[in-house]
Design an enzyme around this catalytic site. Structure first.
Site: not given
Ligand code: NDP
Length: 249
Positions: A63, A89, A141, A154, A158, A187
């Site tokens: 992204v 996301n 978030s 961060y 957000k 999460i």
């Molecule tokens: P994860 O790390 O499990 O998943 C995030 C995904 O995004 C990974 O597959 C990651 O790939 C991918 N990603 C990272 N950079 C890029 C990029 N430049 N382009 C495309 N994809 C990318 O995180 P979560 O599921 O926990 O998070 C998902 C969303 O939820 C995020 O926006 C996060 O900020 C938000 N969030 C999460 C919380 C939590 O507590 N977990 C709380 C509040 C919000 P790779 O693994 O290769 O980096």
């Protein structure tokens, strides 16, 4: 099924909240594009999930690249015919007190978590405006409206996502498109994998429900916002936080 006949894109779909949303979208009858980084498990996951029951395709998309984001949307239209629901996301974490935060680390978090959301929103809305319909859900978030030590980049990103969502919702409403954000509490996903156990326990205590959230609990809300059941919901910032923010506002 809530998303029957709809075509959905999930960025960052190979892990955590994104992957849970890909699975829920498929269960609810959508065809789902699992978009993620080229080196991710996305291609294998999409192959495994394809046909359960909808189509599941992998499209590689970093992204931080407008060209890849634009290609993700045009390729979805080419393969599936429309873009009806987008879960914006993809995101990364990052903890550092401000005095230690380098330009590179600050800019990387902003470029993925804020500018990336903008790039995906712009490309999706261009397509949805042509269709005259669609639902965009941005991932914010609890730190979209609350501060927390060590999260200056961060939480700035957000906070931007929450207010970007409001402005886009106002622009998009007359074009038949809804734009909302979700505000997850902590999460249990790979994003939290490096947390020391004592910090994890401290985080659990901040959620009145008494535990961290599960990715599926965010996915359920995203599916609702993407569906026609949410037809009068736009510009919202919907918390999915086990009560984290309730006593703080
Ligand atoms: P994860 O790390 O499990 O998943 C995030 C995904 O995004 C990974 O597959 C990651 O790939 C991918 N990603 C990272 N950079 C890029 C990029 N430049 N382009 C495309 N994809 C990318 O995180 P979560 O599921 O926990 O998070 C998902 C969303 O939820 C995020 O926006 C996060 O900020 C938000 N969030 C999460 C919380 C939590 O507590 N977990 C709380 C509040 C919000 P790779 O693994 O290769 O980096």
């Amino acid at each position: 099924m809530r998303l029957q006949g709809k075509n959905m894109i999930v960025t960052g779909g190979a892990s955590g909240i994104g992957l849970a949303t890909v699975r829920r979208g498929l269960q609810e009858g959508a065809n789902v594009v699992l978009a993620d980084m080229p080196q991710s498990e996305g291609a294998a996951l999409a192959k495994e999930l394809n046909g359960q029951p909808g189509r599941c395709l992998f499209i590689q998309c970093d992204v931080t690249s407008s060209a890849q984001v634009d290609h993700m949307v045009s390729e979805t239209v080419k393969q599936l015919g429309s873009v009806d629901v987008v879960f914006n996301n993809a995101g990364i974490g990052g903890l550092s007190p401000v005095e230690d935060l380098t330009d590179d680390d600050y800019l990387r978090i902003i470029d993925i978590n804020l500018n990336g959301v903008f790039r995906v929103a712009r490309a999706s809305l261009r397509q949805m405006y042509q269709q005259g319909s669609g639902s965009l859900i941005n991932c914010a978030s609890i730190l979209g409206t609350l501060g927390q030590s060590g999260t200056v980049a961060y939480s700035s990103a957000k906070g931007g996502v929450v207010n970007m969502t409001r402005t886009l919702a106002i622009e998009a409403a007359p074009r038949g498109v809804r734009v909302n954000s979700v505000g997850p509490g902590y999460i249990d996903t790979p994003l939290l994998k490096d947390l020391p156990p004592e910090m994890r326990e401290a985080l659990v205590r901040l959620h009145p429900i008494g535990r961290l959230g599960r990715p599926e609990e965010v996915a359920n809300v995203v599916v609702f916002l993407g569906s026609d059941e949410a037809s009068f919901v736009t510009g919202a910032y919907l918390l999915v936080d086990g009560g984290y923010a309730a006593g703080k506002s």
